[in-house]
Design an enzyme around this catalytic site. Sequence first.
Site, PDB file in Angstrom:
ATOM      1  N   ILE A  24       0.811  -1.214   0.000  1.00  0.00           N
ATOM      2  CA  ILE A  24       0.000   0.000   0.000  1.00  0.00           C
ATOM      3  C   ILE A  24       0.846   1.266   0.000  1.00  0.00           C
ATOM      4  O   ILE A  24       0.309   2.358  -0.195  1.00  0.00           O
ATOM      5  CB  ILE A  24      -0.985   0.017   1.188  1.00  0.00           C
ATOM      6  CG1 ILE A  24      -0.250  -0.229   2.509  1.00  0.00           C
ATOM      7  CG2 ILE A  24      -2.078  -1.005   0.995  1.00  0.00           C
ATOM      8  CD1 ILE A  24      -1.167  -0.234   3.726  1.00  0.00           C
ATOM      9  N   GLY A  28      11.783   5.337   0.607  1.00  0.00           N
ATOM     10  CA  GLY A  28      13.205   5.033   0.518  1.00  0.00           C
ATOM     11  C   GLY A  28      13.689   4.137   1.626  1.00  0.00           C
ATOM     12  O   GLY A  28      14.700   3.458   1.479  1.00  0.00           O
ATOM     13  N   ALA A  30      11.381   2.049   3.671  1.00  0.00           N
ATOM     14  CA  ALA A  30      10.533   0.896   3.943  1.00  0.00           C
ATOM     15  C   ALA A  30       9.401   0.820   2.936  1.00  0.00           C
ATOM     16  O   ALA A  30       9.079   1.781   2.250  1.00  0.00           O
ATOM     17  CB  ALA A  30       9.970   0.990   5.361  1.00  0.00           C
ATOM     18  N   LYS A  47       5.218  -2.884   8.126  1.00  0.00           N
ATOM     19  CA  LYS A  47       6.251  -2.034   7.531  1.00  0.00           C
ATOM     20  C   LYS A  47       7.548  -2.832   7.483  1.00  0.00           C
ATOM     21  O   LYS A  47       8.074  -3.240   8.518  1.00  0.00           O
ATOM     22  CB  LYS A  47       6.416  -0.758   8.359  1.00  0.00           C
ATOM     23  CG  LYS A  47       7.534   0.143   7.847  1.00  0.00           C
ATOM     24  CD  LYS A  47       7.532   1.492   8.553  1.00  0.00           C
ATOM     25  CE  LYS A  47       6.347   2.301   8.100  1.00  0.00           C
ATOM     26  NZ  LYS A  47       6.419   3.705   8.566  1.00  0.00           N
ATOM     27  N   ASP A 141       9.979  13.975  13.436  1.00  0.00           N
ATOM     28  CA  ASP A 141       9.649  14.134  12.016  1.00  0.00           C
ATOM     29  C   ASP A 141       8.155  14.417  11.856  1.00  0.00           C
ATOM     30  O   ASP A 141       7.438  13.717  11.138  1.00  0.00           O
ATOM     31  CB  ASP A 141      10.053  12.874  11.240  1.00  0.00           C
ATOM     32  CG  ASP A 141      10.162  13.138   9.734  1.00  0.00           C
ATOM     33  OD1 ASP A 141      10.204  14.325   9.343  1.00  0.00           O
ATOM     34  OD2 ASP A 141      10.193  12.173   8.958  1.00  0.00           O
TER      35      ASP A 141
END
Length: 661
Positions: A24, A28, A30, A47, A141
């Site tokens: 889905i 870069g 995973a 993941k 992040d």
Amino acid sequence: MDTTLSDPLIGQLLDGRYRVESRIARGGMASVYLALDVRLERTVAVKVMHRSLAEDPQFVRRFIGEAKSVAGLSHPNIVQVFDQGTDGANVYLSMEYVPGRTLRDVLSERGRLPAREALEMVIPVLAALGSAHQAGLIHRDVKPENVLLADDGRVKVVDFGLARAIEATNQTKTGMMIGTIGYMSPEQVTTGQADARSDVYGVGIMLFELLTGRQPYEGESPMSVAYQHVHDSVPAPSSIAADVPPSLDALVAAATDRDPARRPADANAMLIAAVETHRGLPRTGQTGQHTAPHGVRHSTTGQHPGAHSSGGFQAPPPLVYVGEGAGGGSAGHTMIQPRSELPTDAGGSAGSAGRAGFLRRRSNWFVIGLALVMVAGIAFSGWWFSQSRTVTVPDLVGQNIVLAKQAALKDGFEVKVGKARFDDKVEKDNVLDTEPGPGAEVTKGSVLTLIPSAGPETIAVPDVANLSEAEARAKIAEVGLTVGRVSKKESDTVPRDQVVGTNPSVGKRVKKGGNVNLVISLGLLMPDITGMTRDEAEKFLRDKGFNVQIDETANDAQPGTVIGQDPAGGTPVEAGIEVRLTVSKGPDNGWHWPWDNNDSEPPGEVVVVPDVRFKALKDATRELRAAGFKVKTRKLVGTRRVIQESPSGHQPPGSTITIWH
């Protein structure tokens, strides 16, 4: 392209547990797959880290540690991590699957959002980050790509700790900055260090983008955007979208202050300010979709609905990207970049070197430059001394203390928070007063002390059990409360005229001057058991600890019925005293009640008395009346169920039946 043919994991059983159904998302670092957990029979998102990272032992070690920490978080706005493991060359996370889309997708479709809706997106993000900050975890992040909007309306934050795991890889080294450049705090750019306030900065940038439809900084390269984060202040959203209210300008300014010390201390502090701001927004206004301002570019990530941001890095130097990046070119991607490449001024290092060489070749320009500096200094001095050196203290009373502090800092004050004071009118954690007071003229940079409200003063209800009423009143008044209603209650444990209890109960906090109700003991009262059968009455009294004596006498009452007692019912008594019961032997003419012995039919019309023992008092009364009897109730132990009834057997219609409860 058919991912089933190109991705060997699809159709495989990962680690003997997760059957991979489809891919889905891919980034870069995973790829994210939709999978079935065959043990628990539930759909999950898996993941799987790319091979280059999975082969790095430092990354795997840090990745496992971060996964364990994130798995310990339990919050409705955080995508839950179920499991972590390895299967051959595959290092993976098993996570909650959230059908829906990312906040980036919403921005791409709608452009900017109305102020109230933007805050309603940010508040659950802050709640999630606040929970993580309390647990000592930093996201590092924060960006729209890492915020998921479930189909059922829930907001979820994903990818906690993955940026930190990257720091352990052999692909990075000291002097690298890691994060998404469009949302990266100044300290992440300059030192590579991040704490809770760095996440707050990222939320502030994200809120700016939600309100305006664009990021605050744009540039031809990631480094030019990074330079602006370090050297420029984020503009007010209202400078781009005029309908943004001042309270949101202030919230964005506080969250994106270049100095971390001047930002809210963590996401929980910003959450308080955001909720207060949301409360102050009008409920009417724009509700339709907004169109992005001219020149704002929208991402077309093509991410599958429900996809998790895949995170991750691409290999080509000098930039390594994480995630499905959207909007604003490279400013929308997580990146690793040498901090040494950060320009120190607007012209760049090459321009500076050129100017230095030019001055060396033209040494006589030094004198000209010095003269220009002197002229500029004189002009600046004239301007400086012509400016007003005072400022008026703003009226901050009633505002949330966090918002008030940020507004005062923005106005140039040095802010201190004083000791809170009780107040009945100003809500807790709102500004009660300022020192100096509102309207005062003070020198710029002066200290402004904010006095927060502690709310109404409350007092714990004292323990006055077993005191006399007068003693209890004195003790309650001594702590600053007053006695309200006084009621009385029978008690076989608390002596007569002493306090049984209070309402509210001991230890509950009551507003100063508030009422406390007292319950006073009536002591032990003799129960009224006349009309009860001898056996029932004697058993009840002996169970209560009384010494029972029986006197029998001829009487028209049914034989075996208690027709008198001493002490009488309702008399205050001491436990264990002697109670004399007078019991009927029946009429002295020798006539008896033959139908009770089943040896003949009763004379006249009689009706069987319903047995209503142990039934609810209301239901028992209704049943007896329906059978044609009158009902008399007596309190025995104070329950709402019938304990005894008398007389029983056959009785003429219209007789009175006594029931005890």
